[in-house]
Design an enzyme around this catalytic site. Structure first.
Site, PDB file in Angstrom:
ATOM      1  NE  ARG A  95     -85.331  34.220 -36.028  1.00  0.00           N
ATOM      2  CZ  ARG A  95     -84.293  33.412 -36.248  1.00  0.00           C
ATOM      3  NH1 ARG A  95     -84.316  32.150 -35.842  1.00  0.00           N
ATOM      4  NH2 ARG A  95     -83.222  33.865 -36.857  1.00  0.00           N
ATOM      5  CG  HIS A 139     -82.147  31.109 -41.657  1.00  0.00           C
ATOM      6  ND1 HIS A 139     -82.693  31.155 -40.389  1.00  0.00           N
ATOM      7  CD2 HIS A 139     -81.357  30.015 -41.665  1.00  0.00           C
ATOM      8  CE1 HIS A 139     -82.262  30.133 -39.679  1.00  0.00           C
ATOM      9  NE2 HIS A 139     -81.443  29.414 -40.431  1.00  0.00           N
ATOM     10  CD  GLU A 184     -77.422  30.224 -36.266  1.00  0.00           C
ATOM     11  OE1 GLU A 184     -76.866  29.481 -37.089  1.00  0.00           O
ATOM     12  OE2 GLU A 184     -78.087  29.791 -35.311  1.00  0.00           O
ATOM     13  CG  ASN A 311     -80.159  31.675 -33.108  1.00  0.00           C
ATOM     14  OD1 ASN A 311     -81.110  32.288 -32.631  1.00  0.00           O
ATOM     15  ND2 ASN A 311     -80.026  31.449 -34.404  1.00  0.00           N
ATOM     16  CE1 TYR A 313     -80.554  24.684 -31.782  1.00  0.00           C
ATOM     17  CE2 TYR A 313     -79.278  26.623 -32.370  1.00  0.00           C
ATOM     18  CZ  TYR A 313     -80.422  25.856 -32.496  1.00  0.00           C
ATOM     19  OH  TYR A 313     -81.425  26.264 -33.342  1.00  0.00           O
ATOM     20  CD  GLU A 388     -82.099  29.257 -35.106  1.00  0.00           C
ATOM     21  OE1 GLU A 388     -81.315  28.306 -34.909  1.00  0.00           O
ATOM     22  OE2 GLU A 388     -82.161  29.901 -36.163  1.00  0.00           O
TER      23      GLU A 388
HETATM   24  O1  IFM Z   1     -81.059  24.374 -38.321  1.00  0.00           O
HETATM   25  C1  IFM Z   1     -80.193  25.349 -37.830  1.00  0.00           C
HETATM   26  C2  IFM Z   1     -80.708  26.730 -38.157  1.00  0.00           C
HETATM   27  O2  IFM Z   1     -80.896  26.894 -39.519  1.00  0.00           O
HETATM   28  C3  IFM Z   1     -79.721  27.772 -37.683  1.00  0.00           C
HETATM   29  N1  IFM Z   1     -79.389  27.579 -36.314  1.00  0.00           N
HETATM   30  C4  IFM Z   1     -79.004  26.256 -35.882  1.00  0.00           C
HETATM   31  C5  IFM Z   1     -80.035  25.252 -36.334  1.00  0.00           C
HETATM   32  C6  IFM Z   1     -79.614  23.836 -35.891  1.00  0.00           C
HETATM   33  O3  IFM Z   1     -78.395  23.494 -36.452  1.00  0.00           O
END
Ligand code: IFM
Length: 482
Positions: A95, A139, A184, A311, A313, A388
């Site tokens: 990606r 992005h 995002e 995405n 985290y 992500e």
């Molecule tokens: O690096 C970023 C990415 O550009 C967008 N999503 C989160 C990642 C980590 O912060």
């Protein structure tokens, strides 16, 4: 109203040894992801125009150490070697994002053929190596010329974006099977125009909400533009960064509802239900009158999608600020003074329980499982793809090797969480690890390393980390290795 259900305890603790050996079907797409400004460098090459990130990173104090994307990983000049690296890892898919100012230097007008040629070679190189291209149109690197006319606060930007989408779709649609409009948009709107932590660095609550709407509009227009020019079997999607919210006390349901409205439902509402959530409109009534939503906009935004990019985290714990406790702004985003939460500044983000990554983000694989299940409950017909997931750690290269045990463990636990979600009925199509390469981590510059491949920024030497080798074994065996 649907909120992301993150009921604590909904997911049982599982021992690591239960994770090893879990298998994914051959059709499950496993790969990695990057973004143009974070890796390409070559900001003046072949007719590229300036982007808002060039301008922002030139501002003293905006980025840690004064870092910029000027050179980054020099991927623009090293694309063939990087393609070979991807092939050596056996990636099913890669990606990448396309830099709008490479295609239209000032954000409008005819295409810059040299810019298109770079992505055409990238796509051909992927296909030649058996790697599926997944292209993201935006992005975060808006052409500066458009920002000079108001950027995402200007409705016109959405129409320029649709033209750009049509140009790129026409040029690459014969070879790119999967498209993402925006990455995002919450960050673009609320960090870019609300908190000021991201480019263009504005701190205006009304502008943040206006930008969010125009990003939504841009998404809808771009989906329609792509559908006109790409083959009927191409897949079109959007990628959202979901805030998975947990509570701390009796005030937390209200805090969760507010942040869920701003962070999650301000995008899923119009894009997937065709409506802005009523509570979002009420929560922000003192900030804006929403008069920038014109008749017909919601119909444009509400486009059928082939899957939703997710995405993920970490999680966040919230409660209403009582005005007495010491206020914590631990929402995981760089605090530069402005607020990314227009109308809900009185929500308090509490420090999470450890362990943490180098970003200070808590490690919570169960949050991923909960999120996937919650999205499936709300949108049962919509397949999902993890576009992500990954972690920054302070890696060290010793004797030519990066033993990034913590990242490997993070990935193993998150892949296992994804596997559990599939077992529980989620139609999850794939998992793309962020990121292929260490890169420019926005406001933090080069101080945070997310790559499964280490980059020496002095020499541009690439070294596959232990996590990268682990991912290669996972892809080869379709089963979670030690
Ligand atoms: O690096 C970023 C990415 O550009 C967008 N999503 C989160 C990642 C980590 O912060």
């Amino acid at each position: 109203m649907n909120t992301i259900d993150t009921t604590a305890g909904a997911v049982a603790e599982r021992a690591d040894d239960q994770e090893v050996g879990l298998t994914f079907p051959p059709s499950f797409v496993i790969g990695s992801a990057t973004a143009a400004y974070q890796i390409e460098g070559a900001v003046d090459a072949d007719g590229r125009g300036p982007s808002i990130w060039d301008t922002f990173s030139a501002k003293p104090g905006a980025i840690t150490n004064g870092d910029t994307g000027e050179i980054a990983d020099d991927h623009y000049h090293r694309v063939e070697a990087d393609l070979d690296l991807m092939a050596s890892l056996g990636l099913d898919a890669y990606r990448f994002s396309i830099s709008w100012p490479r295609i239209q230097a000032s954000g409008s007008g005819p295409a810059n053929e040299r810019g298109l040629d770079f992505y055409s070679r990238l796509v051909d190189g992927l296909i030649a190596r058996g790697i599926r291209p997944i292209a993201t149109l935006y992005h975060w690197d808006l052409p500066q010329a458009l920002e000079d006319r108001g950027g995402w606060t200007n409705r016109e930007t959405a129409y320029r974006f649709a033209e750009y989408a049509e140009i790129v779709g026409t040029a690459l649609g014969d070879r790119v099977p999967v498209w993402t409009t925006l990455n995002e948009p919450w960050c673009s709107a609320f960090l870019g125009y609300g908190s000021g932590a991201h480019a263009p660095g504005r701190t205006d609550p009304d502008a943040a909400l206006r930008a969010a709407h125009h990003l939504n509009l841009a998404h809808g227009l771009a989906v329609a533009a792509l559908r006109r020019v790409v083959p009927a079997d191409a897949e079109v999607s959007v990628t959202l960064n979901f805030h998975v919210l947990r509570g701390a006390d009796a005030s937390s349901p209200e805090a969760r509802r507010r942040i869920d409205a701003l962070a999650n439902r301000s995008f899923t509402g119009p894009m997937l239900h065709g409506v802005y959530p009523e509570d979002l409109l009420q929560d922000t009534a003192d900030v804006t009158d929403w008069s920038f939503v014109l008749p017909g906009d919601l119909e444009i935004i509400h486009q059928p999608l082939d899957f939703l990019g997710v995405n993920y985290y970490s999680t966040a714990t919230v409660r209403m600020w009582d005005g007495v406790s010491v206020r914590q702004r631990a929402d995981g985003h760089k605090d530069v003074g402005g607020s990314p939460w227009p109308g809900s500044e009185h929500v308090e983000f509490l420090v999470q329980d450890p362990p943490y990554t180098a970003m200070g983000w808590n490690i919570a694989p169960d949050g991923l499982e909960e999120l996937l299940l919650s999205l499936t409950r709300e949108f049962p017909a919509l397949p999902l793809m993890i576009t992500e997931n990954g972690a920054a750690f302070a890696d060290e290269i010793v004797g030519g090797r990066v033993r990034d045990v913590a990242r490997l463990d993070y990935l193993r636990r998150h892949f296992a969480a994804a596997h559990r979600a599939i077992e529980r009925g989620v139609d999850l199509r794939g998992y793309l690890v962020w990121s292929l390469l260490d890169n420019f981590e926005w406001g933090y510059g080069y101080t945070k390393r997310f790559g499964i491949v280490h980059v020496d920024y002095e020499t541009q030497e690439r070294t596959v980390k232990d996590s990268g080798r682990w991912l290669a074994r996972l892809i080869e065996g379709r089963s979670i290795p030690h």
